[in-house]
Design a protein around this motif. Structure first.
Motif, mmCIF file in Angstrom:
data_model
loop_
_atom_site.group_PDB
_atom_site.id
_atom_site.type_symbol
_atom_site.label_atom_id
_atom_site.label_comp_id
_atom_site.label_asym_id
_atom_site.label_seq_id
_atom_site.Cartn_x
_atom_site.Cartn_y
_atom_site.Cartn_z
ATOM 1 N N GLY A 1 0.820 -1.194 0.000
ATOM 2 C CA GLY A 1 0.000 0.000 0.000
ATOM 3 C C GLY A 1 0.859 1.251 0.000
ATOM 4 N N ASP A 2 0.199 2.390 0.018
ATOM 5 C CA ASP A 2 0.878 3.684 -0.035
ATOM 6 C C ASP A 2 1.056 4.212 1.381
ATOM 7 O OD1 ASP A 2 1.895 6.156 -0.610
ATOM 8 O OD2 ASP A 2 0.061 6.947 -1.515
ATOM 9 N N LEU A 3 2.172 3.861 2.005
ATOM 10 C CA LEU A 3 2.401 4.271 3.388
ATOM 11 C C LEU A 3 2.581 5.772 3.531
ATOM 12 C CD1 LEU A 3 4.740 1.520 4.883
ATOM 13 C CD2 LEU A 3 2.261 1.565 4.700
ATOM 14 N N SER A 4 2.903 6.444 2.436
ATOM 15 C CA SER A 4 3.124 7.892 2.515
ATOM 16 C C SER A 4 1.864 8.638 2.942
ATOM 17 C CB SER A 4 3.609 8.433 1.169
ATOM 18 O OG SER A 4 2.591 8.336 0.175
ATOM 19 N N GLY A 5 0.709 8.011 2.791
ATOM 20 C CA GLY A 5 -0.543 8.657 3.167
ATOM 21 C C GLY A 5 -0.911 8.467 4.628
ATOM 22 N N LEU A 6 -0.051 7.765 5.391
ATOM 23 C CA LEU A 6 -0.347 7.475 6.790
ATOM 24 C C LEU A 6 0.458 8.388 7.710
ATOM 25 C CD1 LEU A 6 -0.245 3.584 6.536
ATOM 26 C CD2 LEU A 6 -2.292 5.023 6.620
ATOM 27 N N GLY A 7 0.076 8.428 8.966
ATOM 28 C CA GLY A 7 0.790 9.236 9.941
ATOM 29 C C GLY A 7 2.206 8.738 10.164
ATOM 30 N N LYS A 8 3.112 9.659 10.532
ATOM 31 C CA LYS A 8 4.520 9.317 10.693
ATOM 32 C C LYS A 8 4.737 8.265 11.774
ATOM 33 C CE LYS A 8 6.338 13.759 9.067
ATOM 34 N NZ LYS A 8 7.151 14.963 9.435
ATOM 35 N N ASP A 9 3.966 8.341 12.858
ATOM 36 C CA ASP A 9 4.140 7.372 13.949
ATOM 37 C C ASP A 9 3.809 5.958 13.484
ATOM 38 O OD1 ASP A 9 4.835 9.449 15.563
ATOM 39 O OD2 ASP A 9 2.974 9.483 16.723
ATOM 40 N N LEU A 10 2.716 5.822 12.736
ATOM 41 C CA LEU A 10 2.310 4.506 12.250
ATOM 42 C C LEU A 10 3.312 3.976 11.230
ATOM 43 C CD1 LEU A 10 0.386 2.142 12.047
ATOM 44 C CD2 LEU A 10 -1.058 3.489 10.516
ATOM 45 N N VAL A 11 3.770 4.848 10.338
ATOM 46 C CA VAL A 11 4.753 4.426 9.341
ATOM 47 C C VAL A 11 6.037 3.960 10.022
ATOM 48 C CG1 VAL A 11 6.213 5.199 7.425
ATOM 49 C CG2 VAL A 11 3.809 5.883 7.517
ATOM 50 N N ALA A 12 6.472 4.710 11.028
ATOM 51 C CA ALA A 12 7.698 4.350 11.738
ATOM 52 C C ALA A 12 7.561 2.989 12.416
ATOM 53 C CB ALA A 12 8.035 5.419 12.767
ATOM 54 N N LEU A 13 6.413 2.741 13.032
ATOM 55 C CA LEU A 13 6.190 1.450 13.687
ATOM 56 C C LEU A 13 6.168 0.312 12.670
ATOM 57 C CD1 LEU A 13 3.496 2.305 16.370
ATOM 58 C CD2 LEU A 13 5.711 1.220 16.813
ATOM 59 N N ALA A 14 5.484 0.544 11.531
ATOM 60 C CA ALA A 14 5.431 -0.485 10.494
ATOM 61 C C ALA A 14 6.829 -0.782 9.963
ATOM 62 C CB ALA A 14 4.512 -0.041 9.368
ATOM 63 N N GLN A 15 7.600 0.260 9.719
ATOM 64 C CA GLN A 15 8.955 0.066 9.209
ATOM 65 C C GLN A 15 9.847 -0.619 10.238
ATOM 66 O OE1 GLN A 15 9.905 4.114 8.045
ATOM 67 N NE2 GLN A 15 9.148 3.791 5.954
#
Length: 248
Positions: free
Chosen positions: A113-127
């Motif tokens: 999916g397009d993680l760029s559309g999500l909040g930074k905190d959620l993206v950081a946790l996913a990464q």
């Protein structure tokens, strides 16, 4: 109810059936589960998160190679601000709680999916989860986050178009592989089985390219009630199907 899948190979299981290598699930019914119990929708989403924990471990134990769950679609932004906020908070809570356990169980976390559309905190946790589990060799557990199949294909087509415009790719050389190698699922096994819970019978913009020959299974069970037995029943149903891939 059923379709066919992209590749004939699958893993043998006890009893003469076959385990699908790649299973995808549209997790539907959290809201209805909560409504039937006179609970707020977030209670249904929390119960759904527990079902995720159960099904991930069941899939691992049953020999599935990849499990892709439709966690948040690109269309889910249309829900109320409160519900979207609740879902994002629940996703972050899930990742904080599960990354260490997934790693200890040799499960590899992936995202599409397009993680760029999500909040930074959620993206950081996913990464963080992806990085922490990248060397694991067991189940590939794939979370579809801000994912939409049409957007996925559009991104692939734009990449192809840019290469054609740059003169590095000839239109005559564009084939199925040109699309597939640019999809978010490019390094996952072909999709064998797609399940949707809650009795709805549509794909809702989920893995449209990958589902071209996938077996489809629609069950009435609401997602929070989809447990180990429900997954075992789905895999058993898959094992009885004759897959022809358009050959006859």
């Amino acid at each position: 109810m059923s379709g066919l899948s992209a590749s004939p190979a699958s893993s043998p299981v006890t009893g003469g059936g076959n385990v699908p290598r790649h299973v995808a699930i549209i997790m539907d019914g959290n809201g209805r589960w909560a409504k039937r119990r006179f609970l707020p929708r977030i209670a249904g989403h929390r119960a759904g998160a527990e079902a995720v924990r159960t099904v991930v471990r069941a899939a691992r134990d049953m020999g599935v190679q990849a499990l892709t769950l439709y966690a948040f679609s690109s269309e889910n932004w249309r829900r109320s601000t409160e519900e979207v906020s609740d879902l994002m908070g629940l996703l972050k809570l899930y990742l904080r709680r599960e990354i260490r356990e997934l790693n200890s169980e040799n499960v590899r976390l992936r995202t599409i999916g397009d993680l760029s559309g999500l909040g930074k905190d959620l993206v950081a946790l996913a990464q963080e989860g992806v990085e922490a589990t990248k060397n694991n060799t067991g189940l590939n557990f794939v979370l579809a986050l801000n994912y939409g199949a049409q957007d996925e294909m559009l991104r692939a087509v734009r990449d192809i178009a840019s290469q054609v415009a740059a003169g590095t790719l000839s239109p005559a050389d564009i084939d199925h592989a040109s699309i597939e190698t640019r999809l978010d699922t490019r390094d996952l096994p072909p999709l064998d089985l797609l399940i949707r819970t809650s009795g709805e019978r549509r794909l809702s913009n989920f893995l449209l390219w990958q589902a071209a020959y996938a077996e489809l299974l629609f069950v009435d069970t609401l997602w929070p009630d989809f447990d180990r037995k429900a997954l075992a029943d789905a895999l058993s149903d898959y094992g009885t199907r004759e897959r022809r891939f358009g050959g006859r």
